[in-house]
Design a protein around this motif. Sequence first.
Motif, PDB file in Angstrom:
ATOM      1  N   LEU A 108      -6.997  -4.189   2.191  1.00 42.66           N
ATOM      2  CA  LEU A 108      -7.918  -4.389   1.073  1.00 42.66           C
ATOM      3  C   LEU A 108      -9.365  -4.324   1.518  1.00 42.66           C
ATOM      4  O   LEU A 108     -10.222  -3.750   0.831  1.00 42.66           O
ATOM      5  CB  LEU A 108      -7.637  -5.731   0.394  1.00 42.66           C
ATOM      6  CG  LEU A 108      -6.248  -5.906  -0.241  1.00 42.66           C
ATOM      7  CD1 LEU A 108      -6.142  -7.273  -0.905  1.00 42.66           C
ATOM      8  CD2 LEU A 108      -5.957  -4.803  -1.250  1.00 42.66           C
ATOM      9  N   VAL A 109      -9.646  -4.893   2.694  1.00 44.00           N
ATOM     10  CA  VAL A 109     -11.015  -4.876   3.215  1.00 44.00           C
ATOM     11  C   VAL A 109     -11.416  -3.465   3.628  1.00 44.00           C
ATOM     12  O   VAL A 109     -12.515  -2.994   3.324  1.00 44.00           O
ATOM     13  CB  VAL A 109     -11.150  -5.846   4.397  1.00 44.00           C
ATOM     14  CG1 VAL A 109     -12.517  -5.685   5.063  1.00 44.00           C
ATOM     15  CG2 VAL A 109     -10.963  -7.285   3.928  1.00 44.00           C
ATOM     16  N   ARG A 110     -10.520  -2.764   4.315  1.00 39.25           N
ATOM     17  CA  ARG A 110     -10.827  -1.434   4.831  1.00 39.25           C
ATOM     18  C   ARG A 110     -11.111  -0.447   3.710  1.00 39.25           C
ATOM     19  O   ARG A 110     -12.056   0.345   3.775  1.00 39.25           O
ATOM     20  CB  ARG A 110      -9.671  -0.909   5.678  1.00 39.25           C
ATOM     21  CG  ARG A 110      -9.938   0.474   6.293  1.00 39.25           C
ATOM     22  CD  ARG A 110      -8.714   1.044   6.975  1.00 39.25           C
ATOM     23  NE  ARG A 110      -8.042   0.072   7.806  1.00 39.25           N
ATOM     24  CZ  ARG A 110      -6.741  -0.233   7.691  1.00 39.25           C
ATOM     25  NH1 ARG A 110      -6.009   0.369   6.785  1.00 39.25           N
ATOM     26  NH2 ARG A 110      -6.196  -1.132   8.489  1.00 39.25           N
ATOM     27  N   TYR A 111     -10.296  -0.494   2.659  1.00 37.24           N
ATOM     28  CA  TYR A 111     -10.448   0.475   1.575  1.00 37.24           C
ATOM     29  C   TYR A 111     -11.315  -0.043   0.428  1.00 37.24           C
ATOM     30  O   TYR A 111     -11.510   0.649  -0.565  1.00 37.24           O
ATOM     31  CB  TYR A 111      -9.073   0.889   1.046  1.00 37.24           C
ATOM     32  CG  TYR A 111      -8.300   1.726   2.036  1.00 37.24           C
ATOM     33  CD1 TYR A 111      -8.605   3.082   2.220  1.00 37.24           C
ATOM     34  CD2 TYR A 111      -7.292   1.174   2.815  1.00 37.24           C
ATOM     35  CE1 TYR A 111      -7.902   3.851   3.131  1.00 37.24           C
ATOM     36  CE2 TYR A 111      -6.581   1.938   3.737  1.00 37.24           C
ATOM     37  CZ  TYR A 111      -6.897   3.275   3.890  1.00 37.24           C
ATOM     38  OH  TYR A 111      -6.206   4.029   4.799  1.00 37.24           O
ATOM     39  N   ARG A 112     -11.818  -1.270   0.578  1.00 38.04           N
ATOM     40  CA  ARG A 112     -12.715  -1.871  -0.423  1.00 38.04           C
ATOM     41  C   ARG A 112     -12.109  -1.845  -1.815  1.00 38.04           C
ATOM     42  O   ARG A 112     -12.739  -1.431  -2.793  1.00 38.04           O
ATOM     43  CB  ARG A 112     -14.070  -1.145  -0.420  1.00 38.04           C
ATOM     44  CG  ARG A 112     -14.796  -1.263   0.918  1.00 38.04           C
ATOM     45  CD  ARG A 112     -16.136  -0.575   0.877  1.00 38.04           C
ATOM     46  NE  ARG A 112     -16.823  -0.680   2.160  1.00 38.04           N
ATOM     47  CZ  ARG A 112     -18.026  -0.168   2.412  1.00 38.04           C
ATOM     48  NH1 ARG A 112     -18.685   0.473   1.446  1.00 38.04           N
ATOM     49  NH2 ARG A 112     -18.585  -0.312   3.593  1.00 38.04           N
ATOM     50  N   VAL A 113     -10.870  -2.285  -1.911  1.00 37.61           N
ATOM     51  CA  VAL A 113     -10.178  -2.400  -3.188  1.00 37.61           C
ATOM     52  C   VAL A 113      -9.696  -3.838  -3.348  1.00 37.61           C
ATOM     53  O   VAL A 113      -9.591  -4.584  -2.374  1.00 37.61           O
ATOM     54  CB  VAL A 113      -8.975  -1.436  -3.266  1.00 37.61           C
ATOM     55  CG1 VAL A 113      -9.453   0.013  -3.248  1.00 37.61           C
ATOM     56  CG2 VAL A 113      -7.997  -1.676  -2.116  1.00 37.61           C
ATOM     57  N   ASN A 114      -9.421  -4.245  -4.587  1.00 36.99           N
ATOM     58  CA  ASN A 114      -8.946  -5.610  -4.798  1.00 36.99           C
ATOM     59  C   ASN A 114      -7.440  -5.692  -5.023  1.00 36.99           C
ATOM     60  O   ASN A 114      -6.890  -6.775  -5.173  1.00 36.99           O
ATOM     61  CB  ASN A 114      -9.679  -6.278  -5.967  1.00 36.99           C
ATOM     62  CG  ASN A 114      -9.591  -5.465  -7.245  1.00 36.99           C
ATOM     63  OD1 ASN A 114      -8.657  -4.682  -7.420  1.00 36.99           O
ATOM     64  ND2 ASN A 114     -10.554  -5.640  -8.126  1.00 36.99           N
TER      65      ASN A 114
END
Length: 206
Positions: free
Chosen positions: A94-100
């Motif tokens: 989630l952090v790497r791809y900046r998605v929730n």
Amino acid sequence: IHITTSFGVAELQGSPISPEQLLVDADEALRIAKELGRNRVVRHEGAHDTTSVPPDHHDALWRKLRDTPAHEVMTAPLVCLRADEPARNGAEFLVRYRVNSAPVVDEEGLLVGIFSERDLLSKIVTASSWDIPVSSVMHTDVISYDEDTRVGKIYDFLTRVSFRRTIIVKDRKPVGFISRGTLLRWLSNSGAAGLLTAPLQGAFAH
């Protein structure tokens, strides 16, 4: 005669919202219950950021939405999590791809759930919690549409609920997603941007 029943439930939860908003929330939960396969009760949990749908429609835009299949609009490829991965991998994802949130698949690549920041934070309470499998954190109720579903149906859903995107599948395998942003970009790039200023009816044939 076999009859099933679906319910949408909304509650105040200490928030100073109007009776009218409660009805809107309950209606949203009911729509989600129907999209998840009916015969169930769904409680409204989203923020009040639903998009109101104008009462009228513009024929040209309606036809475009009605006639176009999801696979021509979706964003692809779609990166997924494995259900047997540890939760820490999901957090890094989630952090790497900046998605929730992210779709979760089994060993055969079939869609089995959705993994979100909210669910992760509610389960990660100890250091050992990071090692539990993604399958223990994910939600198994996933709103998904087949790649041949007409975009109008997805548009109708996304403009009426607080969900921001839906997963597109082929033979139960995730192949892409359609979000509100996806729809806006598609309409703009396909020359339909001018039609967005016209009122649009929210009802489409399923």
